[in-house]
Design a protein around this motif. Structure first.
Motif, PDB file in Angstrom:
ATOM      1  N   PRO A   1       0.871  -1.292  -0.020  1.00  0.00           N
ATOM      2  CA  PRO A   1      -0.235  -0.100  -0.154  1.00  0.00           C
ATOM      3  C   PRO A   1       0.848   1.266   0.040  1.00  0.00           C
ATOM      4  N   VAL A   2       0.264   2.107  -0.759  1.00  0.00           N
ATOM      5  CA  VAL A   2       1.002   3.549  -0.579  1.00  0.00           C
ATOM      6  C   VAL A   2       0.283   4.618  -0.261  1.00  0.00           C
ATOM      7  N   GLU A   3       0.703   5.522   0.766  1.00  0.00           N
ATOM      8  CA  GLU A   3       0.052   6.552   1.184  1.00  0.00           C
ATOM      9  C   GLU A   3       0.986   7.944   1.195  1.00  0.00           C
ATOM     10  N   LEU A   4       0.749   8.763   0.234  1.00  0.00           N
ATOM     11  CA  LEU A   4       1.356  10.086   0.303  1.00  0.00           C
ATOM     12  C   LEU A   4       0.693  11.125   1.124  1.00  0.00           C
ATOM     13  N   LYS A   5       1.344  11.863   1.961  1.00  0.00           N
ATOM     14  CA  LYS A   5       0.821  12.803   2.941  1.00  0.00           C
ATOM     15  C   LYS A   5       0.682  14.117   2.335  1.00  0.00           C
ATOM     16  N   CYS A   6      -0.594  14.589   2.744  1.00  0.00           N
ATOM     17  CA  CYS A   6      -0.509  16.305   2.484  1.00  0.00           C
ATOM     18  C   CYS A   6      -1.233  16.795   3.586  1.00  0.00           C
ATOM     19  N   ASN A   7      -0.738  17.788   4.288  1.00  0.00           N
ATOM     20  CA  ASN A   7      -1.450  18.513   5.167  1.00  0.00           C
ATOM     21  C   ASN A   7      -1.431  20.153   4.772  1.00  0.00           C
ATOM     22  N   TYR A   8      -2.693  20.704   5.015  1.00  0.00           N
ATOM     23  CA  TYR A   8      -2.827  22.086   4.595  1.00  0.00           C
ATOM     24  C   TYR A   8      -3.132  22.918   5.620  1.00  0.00           C
ATOM     25  N   SER A   9      -3.020  24.219   5.605  1.00  0.00           N
ATOM     26  CA  SER A   9      -3.367  25.172   6.305  1.00  0.00           C
ATOM     27  C   SER A   9      -4.282  26.312   5.415  1.00  0.00           C
ATOM     28  N   TYR A  10      -5.376  26.378   5.816  1.00  0.00           N
ATOM     29  CA  TYR A  10      -6.335  27.372   5.214  1.00  0.00           C
ATOM     30  C   TYR A  10      -7.443  27.436   6.204  1.00  0.00           C
TER      31      TYR A  10
ATOM     32  N   LYS B   1      -6.491   5.822 -11.519  1.00  0.00           N
ATOM     33  CA  LYS B   1      -5.233   4.822 -11.580  1.00  0.00           C
ATOM     34  C   LYS B   1      -5.276   4.012 -10.313  1.00  0.00           C
ATOM     35  N   GLY B   2      -6.338   3.942  -9.496  1.00  0.00           N
ATOM     36  CA  GLY B   2      -6.593   3.091  -8.293  1.00  0.00           C
ATOM     37  C   GLY B   2      -6.004   4.027  -7.004  1.00  0.00           C
ATOM     38  N   PHE B   3      -5.834   5.393  -7.397  1.00  0.00           N
ATOM     39  CA  PHE B   3      -5.740   6.147  -6.086  1.00  0.00           C
ATOM     40  C   PHE B   3      -6.968   6.897  -5.918  1.00  0.00           C
ATOM     41  N   THR B   4      -7.042   7.180  -4.468  1.00  0.00           N
ATOM     42  CA  THR B   4      -8.220   7.958  -3.860  1.00  0.00           C
ATOM     43  C   THR B   4      -7.496   8.981  -2.775  1.00  0.00           C
ATOM     44  N   ALA B   5      -8.211  10.125  -2.544  1.00  0.00           N
ATOM     45  CA  ALA B   5      -7.743  10.759  -1.762  1.00  0.00           C
ATOM     46  C   ALA B   5      -8.948  11.542  -0.935  1.00  0.00           C
ATOM     47  N   ASP B   6      -8.994  11.393   0.153  1.00  0.00           N
ATOM     48  CA  ASP B   6      -9.997  12.231   0.936  1.00  0.00           C
ATOM     49  C   ASP B   6      -9.714  13.299   1.724  1.00  0.00           C
ATOM     50  N   LEU B   7     -10.722  14.124   1.775  1.00  0.00           N
ATOM     51  CA  LEU B   7     -10.318  15.584   2.342  1.00  0.00           C
ATOM     52  C   LEU B   7     -10.756  15.467   3.945  1.00  0.00           C
ATOM     53  N   ASN B   8      -9.819  15.574   4.934  1.00  0.00           N
ATOM     54  CA  ASN B   8     -10.143  15.381   6.198  1.00  0.00           C
ATOM     55  C   ASN B   8      -9.985  16.544   6.875  1.00  0.00           C
ATOM     56  N   LYS B   9     -11.152  17.494   7.006  1.00  0.00           N
ATOM     57  CA  LYS B   9     -11.067  18.822   7.311  1.00  0.00           C
ATOM     58  C   LYS B   9     -10.761  19.002   8.775  1.00  0.00           C
ATOM     59  N   GLY B  10     -11.030  17.817   9.633  1.00  0.00           N
ATOM     60  CA  GLY B  10     -10.798  17.965  11.040  1.00  0.00           C
ATOM     61  C   GLY B  10      -9.064  17.821  11.136  1.00  0.00           C
ATOM     62  N   GLU B  11      -8.325  16.965  10.492  1.00  0.00           N
ATOM     63  CA  GLU B  11      -7.059  16.879  10.414  1.00  0.00           C
ATOM     64  C   GLU B  11      -6.434  17.534   9.421  1.00  0.00           C
ATOM     65  N   THR B  12      -7.035  18.382   8.684  1.00  0.00           N
ATOM     66  CA  THR B  12      -6.744  19.376   7.497  1.00  0.00           C
ATOM     67  C   THR B  12      -5.477  18.535   6.926  1.00  0.00           C
ATOM     68  N   SER B  13      -6.137  17.401   6.338  1.00  0.00           N
ATOM     69  CA  SER B  13      -5.175  16.457   5.495  1.00  0.00           C
ATOM     70  C   SER B  13      -5.925  16.285   4.139  1.00  0.00           C
ATOM     71  N   PHE B  14      -5.224  15.606   3.171  1.00  0.00           N
ATOM     72  CA  PHE B  14      -5.651  15.284   2.052  1.00  0.00           C
ATOM     73  C   PHE B  14      -4.774  14.219   1.556  1.00  0.00           C
ATOM     74  N   HIS B  15      -4.469  13.120   2.218  1.00  0.00           N
ATOM     75  CA  HIS B  15      -3.465  12.164   1.876  1.00  0.00           C
ATOM     76  C   HIS B  15      -4.055  11.349   0.623  1.00  0.00           C
ATOM     77  N   LEU B  16      -2.840  10.813  -0.276  1.00  0.00           N
ATOM     78  CA  LEU B  16      -3.255  10.367  -1.312  1.00  0.00           C
ATOM     79  C   LEU B  16      -2.836   8.808  -1.118  1.00  0.00           C
ATOM     80  N   LYS B  17      -3.671   7.786  -1.470  1.00  0.00           N
ATOM     81  CA  LYS B  17      -3.542   6.403  -1.063  1.00  0.00           C
ATOM     82  C   LYS B  17      -4.041   5.300  -2.438  1.00  0.00           C
ATOM     83  N   LYS B  18      -3.086   4.289  -2.116  1.00  0.00           N
ATOM     84  CA  LYS B  18      -3.644   3.392  -3.222  1.00  0.00           C
ATOM     85  C   LYS B  18      -3.026   1.968  -2.673  1.00  0.00           C
ATOM     86  N   PRO B  19      -4.055   0.958  -2.815  1.00  0.00           N
ATOM     87  CA  PRO B  19      -3.934  -0.381  -1.764  1.00  0.00           C
ATOM     88  C   PRO B  19      -2.778  -1.043  -2.299  1.00  0.00           C
ATOM     89  N   PHE B  20      -2.618  -1.299  -3.608  1.00  0.00           N
ATOM     90  CA  PHE B  20      -1.427  -1.937  -4.267  1.00  0.00           C
ATOM     91  C   PHE B  20      -0.501  -1.042  -5.068  1.00  0.00           C
TER      92      PHE B  20
END
Lengths: 115, 110
Positions: B18-27, B57-76
């Motif tokens: 699995p792959v997770e690329l992290k992204c945090n934002y400030s806004y 391409k199998g990637f998803t990203a969920d916006l998490n406003k509580g954690e101010t994150s938008f991590h990119l994920k792919k299971p395989f």
């Protein structure tokens, strides 16, 4: 190719010189953005033009200037070049208006090497 | 201040992992978040945007406003996923400027 085109693809020049990078946006796109990508650094926004007028300015040096012409192509002028100006310069274009989700379409970039 | 942080410059995983690329934002408002990808010798291009809630391409990203994150994920992970990935934020209103993260280079090992 109706995508964003940039010329030249590669450019080698000496310190103190001046170069011009050219960008043609996608057909119908009114906005042009210029970005600099240096080694080990992300995209640094330089400047944006919209329909011929400067819209926003980022970390653009005073030695750099840009313009967008009536046919919507844009030029980025870099003068008094220094070694640190060596980078990949990207142009991007977009359609702007209500409801647009902000997708940028990028060119292949112009790689500038200052010796 | 508006900011996008990608804490990993380089991420290396094995094929099939699995792959997770992290992204945090400030806004302070309601941002639009994007992931752009640059494959070797190709143009930077949009991968996905949070408002579309799509899988590309199998990637998803969920916006998490509580954690101010938008991590990119792919299971395989697949070898062709090796690329440079940029997270970007667009503020609301008439400001169309994108705020970019520094990028994460993803390497998929065979």
């Amino acid at each position: 190719d109706s995508g964003v085109t940039q010329t030249p693809k590669h450019l080698i020049t000496a310190t103190g010189q001046r170069v011009t990078l050219r960008c043609s946006p996608r057909s119908g796109d009114l906005s042009v953005y210029w970005y600099q990508q240096s080694l080990d650094q992300g995209l640094q926004f330089l400047i944006q033009y919209y329909n011929g007028e400067e819209r926003a300015k980022g970390n653009i040096l005073e030695r750099f200037s840009a313009q967008q012409f009536p046919d919507l192509h844009s030029e980025l002028n870099l003068s008094s070049l220094e070694l640190g100006d060596s980078a990949l310069y990207f142009c991007a274009s977009s359609v702007e208006g209500a409801g647009v989700a902000g997708e940028l379409f990028f060119g292949e970039g112009s790689r500038l090497t200052v010796l | 201040a508006q900011r996008v942080t990608q804490p990993e410059k380089l991420l290396s995983v094995f094929k099939g992992a699995p792959v997770e690329l992290k992204c945090n934002y400030s806004y302070s408002g309601s941002p639009e978040l994007f992931w752009y990808v640059q494959y070797s010798r190709q143009r930077l291009q949009l991968l996905l945007r949070h408002i579309s809630r799509e899988s590309i391409k199998g990637f998803t990203a969920d916006l998490n406003k509580g954690e101010t994150s938008f991590h990119l994920k792919k299971p395989f992970a697949q070898e062709e996923d090796s690329a440079m990935y940029y997270c970007a934020l667009r503020g609301g209103g008439s400001n169309y400027q994108l705020i970019w993260g520094a990028g994460t280079k993803l390497i998929i090992k065979p």
